[in-house]
Scaffold this motif. Sequence first.
Motif, PDB file in Angstrom:
ATOM      1  N   PHE A 193       1.259  -1.177  -0.221  1.00 12.89           N
ATOM      2  CA  PHE A 193      -0.040  -0.078  -0.130  1.00 12.89           C
ATOM      3  C   PHE A 193       1.135   1.470  -0.510  1.00 12.89           C
ATOM      4  CE2 PHE A 193       0.388  -1.706   4.720  1.00 12.89           C
ATOM      5  CZ  PHE A 193       1.155  -0.101   4.745  1.00 12.89           C
ATOM      6  N   TRP A 194       0.226   2.116  -1.052  1.00  9.10           N
ATOM      7  CA  TRP A 194       1.031   3.572  -0.620  1.00  9.10           C
ATOM      8  C   TRP A 194       0.706   4.733   0.554  1.00  9.10           C
ATOM      9  CZ3 TRP A 194       5.254   5.211  -3.940  1.00  9.10           C
ATOM     10  CH2 TRP A 194       5.077   6.455  -4.179  1.00  9.10           C
ATOM     11  N   GLU A 195       1.774   5.466   0.778  1.00  2.00           N
ATOM     12  CA  GLU A 195       0.771   6.256   1.687  1.00  2.00           C
ATOM     13  C   GLU A 195       0.971   7.464   0.809  1.00  2.00           C
ATOM     14  OE1 GLU A 195       0.898   6.629   6.325  1.00  2.00           O
ATOM     15  OE2 GLU A 195       3.034   6.897   5.844  1.00  2.00           O
ATOM     16  N   PHE A 196       0.254   8.548   0.616  1.00  2.00           N
ATOM     17  CA  PHE A 196       0.569   9.633   0.085  1.00  2.00           C
ATOM     18  C   PHE A 196       1.022  11.051   0.980  1.00  2.00           C
ATOM     19  CE2 PHE A 196      -2.694   7.372  -2.275  1.00  2.00           C
ATOM     20  CZ  PHE A 196      -1.865   7.716  -3.493  1.00  2.00           C
ATOM     21  N   PRO A 197       0.622  11.498   2.268  1.00  2.00           N
ATOM     22  CA  PRO A 197       1.302  12.213   2.474  1.00  2.00           C
ATOM     23  C   PRO A 197       2.858  12.335   3.011  1.00  2.00           C
ATOM     24  CG  PRO A 197      -0.660  11.630   3.709  1.00  2.00           C
ATOM     25  CD  PRO A 197      -0.279  10.691   2.529  1.00  2.00           C
ATOM     26  N   SER A 198       3.483  11.107   2.737  1.00  2.00           N
ATOM     27  CA  SER A 198       5.172  10.821   3.267  1.00  2.00           C
ATOM     28  C   SER A 198       6.082  10.327   2.333  1.00  2.00           C
ATOM     29  CB  SER A 198       5.106   9.635   4.626  1.00  2.00           C
ATOM     30  OG  SER A 198       4.514   8.063   4.489  1.00  2.00           O
ATOM     31  N   GLN A 199       4.840  10.061   0.979  1.00  2.00           N
ATOM     32  CA  GLN A 199       5.429   9.781   0.141  1.00  2.00           C
ATOM     33  C   GLN A 199       5.884   8.221   0.069  1.00  2.00           C
ATOM     34  OE1 GLN A 199       6.863  11.542  -3.452  1.00  2.00           O
ATOM     35  NE2 GLN A 199       6.229  13.091  -2.702  1.00  2.00           N
ATOM     36  N   CYS A 200       5.692   7.435   0.970  1.00  2.00           N
ATOM     37  CA  CYS A 200       5.982   5.753   0.945  1.00  2.00           C
ATOM     38  C   CYS A 200       5.847   4.286   0.582  1.00  2.00           C
ATOM     39  CB  CYS A 200       6.390   6.024   2.901  1.00  2.00           C
ATOM     40  SG  CYS A 200       7.281   6.568   3.430  1.00  2.00           S
ATOM     41  N   LEU A 201       6.091   3.926   0.695  1.00  2.00           N
ATOM     42  CA  LEU A 201       6.000   2.854  -0.232  1.00  2.00           C
ATOM     43  C   LEU A 201       5.843   1.427   0.806  1.00  2.00           C
ATOM     44  CD1 LEU A 201       4.457   0.922  -2.392  1.00  2.00           C
ATOM     45  CD2 LEU A 201       6.150   0.843  -3.199  1.00  2.00           C
ATOM     46  N   TYR A 202       5.102   0.840   1.584  1.00  2.00           N
ATOM     47  CA  TYR A 202       4.855  -0.056   2.180  1.00  2.00           C
ATOM     48  C   TYR A 202       4.421  -1.468   1.493  1.00  2.00           C
ATOM     49  CZ  TYR A 202       4.492   2.650   5.788  1.00  2.00           C
ATOM     50  OH  TYR A 202       4.687   3.586   6.700  1.00  2.00           O
ATOM     51  N   ILE A 203       5.048  -2.475   2.421  1.00  2.00           N
ATOM     52  CA  ILE A 203       5.049  -3.795   1.101  1.00  2.00           C
ATOM     53  C   ILE A 203       5.249  -5.358   2.740  1.00  2.00           C
ATOM     54  CG2 ILE A 203       6.475  -5.953  -0.038  1.00  2.00           C
ATOM     55  CD1 ILE A 203       7.674  -4.190  -2.127  1.00  2.00           C
ATOM     56  N   VAL A 204       4.045  -6.075   2.820  1.00  2.00           N
ATOM     57  CA  VAL A 204       3.224  -7.119   3.823  1.00  2.00           C
ATOM     58  C   VAL A 204       3.909  -8.369   3.328  1.00  2.00           C
ATOM     59  CG1 VAL A 204       1.976  -7.769   5.470  1.00  2.00           C
ATOM     60  CG2 VAL A 204       2.223  -5.597   4.240  1.00  2.00           C
ATOM     61  N   LEU A 205       5.261  -8.341   4.168  1.00  2.00           N
ATOM     62  CA  LEU A 205       5.842 -10.546   3.944  1.00  2.00           C
ATOM     63  C   LEU A 205       5.687 -11.225   4.471  1.00  2.00           C
ATOM     64  CD1 LEU A 205       9.217  -8.319   3.074  1.00  2.00           C
ATOM     65  CD2 LEU A 205       6.916  -9.569   1.902  1.00  2.00           C
ATOM     66  N   GLU A 206       5.479 -12.430   4.495  1.00  2.41           N
ATOM     67  CA  GLU A 206       5.834 -13.036   5.200  1.00  2.41           C
ATOM     68  C   GLU A 206       7.086 -13.237   6.355  1.00  2.41           C
ATOM     69  OE1 GLU A 206       6.913 -17.856   5.425  1.00  2.41           O
ATOM     70  OE2 GLU A 206       6.615 -17.172   3.423  1.00  2.41           O
ATOM     71  N   TYR A 207       7.066 -13.913   7.845  1.00  2.00           N
ATOM     72  CA  TYR A 207       8.225 -13.519   8.695  1.00  2.00           C
ATOM     73  C   TYR A 207       8.255 -14.354   8.658  1.00  2.00           C
ATOM     74  CZ  TYR A 207      10.013 -12.870  13.079  1.00  2.00           C
ATOM     75  OH  TYR A 207      11.138 -13.625  13.969  1.00  2.00           O
ATOM     76  N   ALA A 208       9.970 -14.612   8.525  1.00  2.00           N
ATOM     77  CA  ALA A 208      10.738 -16.320   8.614  1.00  2.00           C
ATOM     78  C   ALA A 208      11.328 -16.305  10.088  1.00  2.00           C
ATOM     79  CB  ALA A 208      11.960 -16.559   7.861  1.00  2.00           C
ATOM     80  N   ASN A 209      10.779 -16.593  11.391  1.00  2.00           N
ATOM     81  CA  ASN A 209      11.128 -16.616  12.732  1.00  2.00           C
ATOM     82  C   ASN A 209      12.317 -16.460  13.330  1.00  2.00           C
ATOM     83  OD1 ASN A 209      10.663 -19.199  13.345  1.00  2.00           O
ATOM     84  ND2 ASN A 209       8.288 -18.935  14.329  1.00  2.00           N
ATOM     85  N   ARG A 210      12.761 -18.028  12.598  1.00  2.00           N
ATOM     86  CA  ARG A 210      14.367 -17.881  12.883  1.00  2.00           C
ATOM     87  C   ARG A 210      15.429 -16.534  12.465  1.00  2.00           C
ATOM     88  NH1 ARG A 210      16.008 -24.245  12.517  1.00  2.00           N
ATOM     89  NH2 ARG A 210      17.846 -23.427  12.492  1.00  2.00           N
ATOM     90  N   GLY A 211      15.337 -15.780  11.728  1.00  2.00           N
ATOM     91  CA  GLY A 211      15.972 -15.320  10.778  1.00  2.00           C
ATOM     92  C   GLY A 211      17.122 -15.592  10.132  1.00  2.00           C
ATOM     93  N   ASP A 212      18.056 -14.781   9.359  1.00  2.00           N
ATOM     94  CA  ASP A 212      18.066 -15.647   8.229  1.00  2.00           C
ATOM     95  C   ASP A 212      19.441 -16.833   8.453  1.00  2.00           C
ATOM     96  OD1 ASP A 212      21.157 -14.110   9.086  1.00  2.00           O
ATOM     97  OD2 ASP A 212      20.248 -12.079   7.860  1.00  2.00           O
ATOM     98  N   LEU A 213      19.953 -17.483   7.143  1.00  2.00           N
ATOM     99  CA  LEU A 213      21.482 -18.037   7.401  1.00  2.00           C
ATOM    100  C   LEU A 213      22.651 -17.784   7.560  1.00  2.00           C
ATOM    101  CD1 LEU A 213      21.920 -20.849   6.742  1.00  2.00           C
ATOM    102  CD2 LEU A 213      22.197 -20.525   4.402  1.00  2.00           C
ATOM    103  N   HIS A 214      22.337 -16.222   7.328  1.00  2.00           N
ATOM    104  CA  HIS A 214      24.035 -16.014   7.724  1.00  2.00           C
ATOM    105  C   HIS A 214      24.554 -15.801   9.630  1.00  2.00           C
ATOM    106  CE1 HIS A 214      27.458 -12.763   7.753  1.00  2.00           C
ATOM    107  NE2 HIS A 214      27.064 -12.118   9.374  1.00  2.00           N
TER     108      HIS A 214
END
Length: 248
Positions: free
Chosen positions: A126-147
């Motif tokens: 979704f796009w928030e016009f006043p702040s000109q910010c774009l938000y993307i909603v993603l799945e959460y992988a709760n153990r973090g990354d492989l690094h």
Amino acid sequence: MARRSGAEAAEVHAPMDCRGRYLIPETRELLIQAAGYGADKLQGRPPSVGEFSSPSQFQLLKELHSSATGSVHLAKIKDPQSRLKDVVVLKKRKVPELGKAKDMFNEYEVMKRLSHPNIIRCYGYFWEFPSQCLYIVLEYANRGDLHGELQTRKRLGKHFSDNEVWDVLAQVLRGLRHIHARGIVHRDIKTMNLLLNDEGVIKLGDFGVSRQMSENTVCLHSFYGTPLYLSPELIEGALEFAPKPSGN
């Protein structure tokens, strides 16, 4: 052909979403009124895709990353009627320039084509016009990354067994096979972009510099990637890639 103004362009594109369905009048009016706040950056796209349209719909739980261009938060949906019951990742990017908006939309456009156990799911934007910010909603992988997993195991002296290494490799290859079959090149595979859930499932993430190949694309010429994870060909300066003849 005469070029339309931002407001005119917004009025033309606002009534329909990406699936050709008409938007509700309130959404249409919002897009028209917001033309002065950067509606031109939407490039004909709807102001939101999915069930979310505002950051106020989320309860921020934890900041995962922050920079001058945006932030990444762990978030919970406030609405108990939401189809998403799990914690999600809310990725926010400030988009002052049109080119950067295209890059952000590229990540969504690529991810919406993918549905595989070894790839992070994208639930919409979704796009928030006043702040000109774009938000993307993603799945959460709760153990973090492989690094992070590698660093933790190194600190505890619990290294990956041979079977675990092969399992990780097989999962990464299954994810890559899925995206390559759809003509998508990730271009930044590294341990920081390989995420894990609590069941040990590896998921490819961060498609920010990925590329959707067209039927007419034979090879790529652009240079992308993280220095320590670049292939030998890129390091040696070979910027053009194409399948080599089999010799048959």
